[in-house]
Design an enzyme around this catalytic site. Structure first.
Site, PDB file in Angstrom:
ATOM      1  N   CYS A 233       0.809  -1.223   0.000  1.00  0.00           N
ATOM      2  CA  CYS A 233       0.000   0.000   0.000  1.00  0.00           C
ATOM      3  C   CYS A 233       0.843   1.275   0.000  1.00  0.00           C
ATOM      4  O   CYS A 233       0.328   2.356  -0.268  1.00  0.00           O
ATOM      5  CB  CYS A 233      -0.976   0.003   1.170  1.00  0.00           C
ATOM      6  SG  CYS A 233      -0.208   0.215   2.801  1.00  0.00           S
TER       7      CYS A 233
ATOM      8  N   ARG B 163      -5.423  -4.806   8.695  1.00  0.00           N
ATOM      9  CA  ARG B 163      -4.278  -4.065   8.156  1.00  0.00           C
ATOM     10  C   ARG B 163      -4.345  -2.644   8.695  1.00  0.00           C
ATOM     11  O   ARG B 163      -5.167  -1.843   8.277  1.00  0.00           O
ATOM     12  CB  ARG B 163      -4.291  -4.034   6.624  1.00  0.00           C
ATOM     13  CG  ARG B 163      -3.176  -3.139   6.048  1.00  0.00           C
ATOM     14  CD  ARG B 163      -3.100  -3.230   4.532  1.00  0.00           C
ATOM     15  NE  ARG B 163      -4.335  -2.899   3.860  1.00  0.00           N
ATOM     16  CZ  ARG B 163      -4.639  -1.701   3.338  1.00  0.00           C
ATOM     17  NH1 ARG B 163      -3.791  -0.702   3.405  1.00  0.00           N
ATOM     18  NH2 ARG B 163      -5.807  -1.529   2.744  1.00  0.00           N
TER      19      ARG B 163
ATOM     20  N   HIS C 290      -3.777  11.628  14.827  1.00  0.00           N
ATOM     21  CA  HIS C 290      -4.187  10.815  13.678  1.00  0.00           C
ATOM     22  C   HIS C 290      -3.014   9.932  13.292  1.00  0.00           C
ATOM     23  O   HIS C 290      -1.890  10.414  13.131  1.00  0.00           O
ATOM     24  CB  HIS C 290      -4.577  11.718  12.509  1.00  0.00           C
ATOM     25  CG  HIS C 290      -4.819  10.984  11.232  1.00  0.00           C
ATOM     26  ND1 HIS C 290      -5.944  10.223  11.023  1.00  0.00           N
ATOM     27  CD2 HIS C 290      -4.073  10.886  10.114  1.00  0.00           C
ATOM     28  CE1 HIS C 290      -5.885   9.691   9.807  1.00  0.00           C
ATOM     29  NE2 HIS C 290      -4.751  10.076   9.230  1.00  0.00           N
TER      30      HIS C 290
END
Length: 148
Positions: A62, A115, A99
């Site tokens: 990713c 994931r 975050h």
């Protein structure tokens, strides 16, 4: 606990601040830890709280670091995220309210199927050889073969 906004602005890089405090996303494949597999732990860049271990890191393709689970579930918060016209689950650090990234149900089945796709800018890596010196000695047991 979470440092004051001005303290964070001085302590963090611009990218670290944007990611952790403004929920930005760093570029894929152009970040510190997407292809980093050294033995150690990853901590919240804002508070130093241990979040992920290299033993749970995997190559997902990713472009960001991917983990199958956090070290301690209670150190993260998962929040529904409907931004950008998508339906996702945001991952934030509990103590720092930073975050971190998002969690998806497409991880390796043999590791639980999750994931955790995390921004490198939200993390600081502590090498295994430095964990004791940096105050993370209690987490060395994560690397003991007897623990799984």
């Amino acid at each position: 606990m979470k440092p004051e906004k001005e303290t964070l602005k001085k302590k963090l890089t611009e990218m670290q601040y944007r990611v952790t405090q403004e929920s930005a996303t760093e570029p894929p494949f152009d970040n510190a830890y997407f292809d980093h597999f050294e033995k150690g732990i990853y901590v919240d860049v804002t508070t130093g709280t241990p979040l992920f271990a290299s033993t749970d890191k995997f190559e997902s393709g990713c472009g960001w670091p991917a983990f199958s689970r956090p070290i301690e579930e209670e150190e993260i918060t998962e929040i529904e995220d409907r931004s950008l016209g998508m339906r996702r689950v945001e991952v934030r650090s509990k103590r720092g309210d930073a975050h971190l990234g998002h969690v998806f149900p497409d991880g390796p089945r043999e590791k639980g199927g999750q994931r955790y796709c995390i921004n490198s800018a939200a993390l600081r890596f502590i090498p295994h050889s430095e964990m004791e010196r940096e105050g993370y000695g209690a987490y060395l047991s994560l690397f003991d073969p007897k623990n799984g």
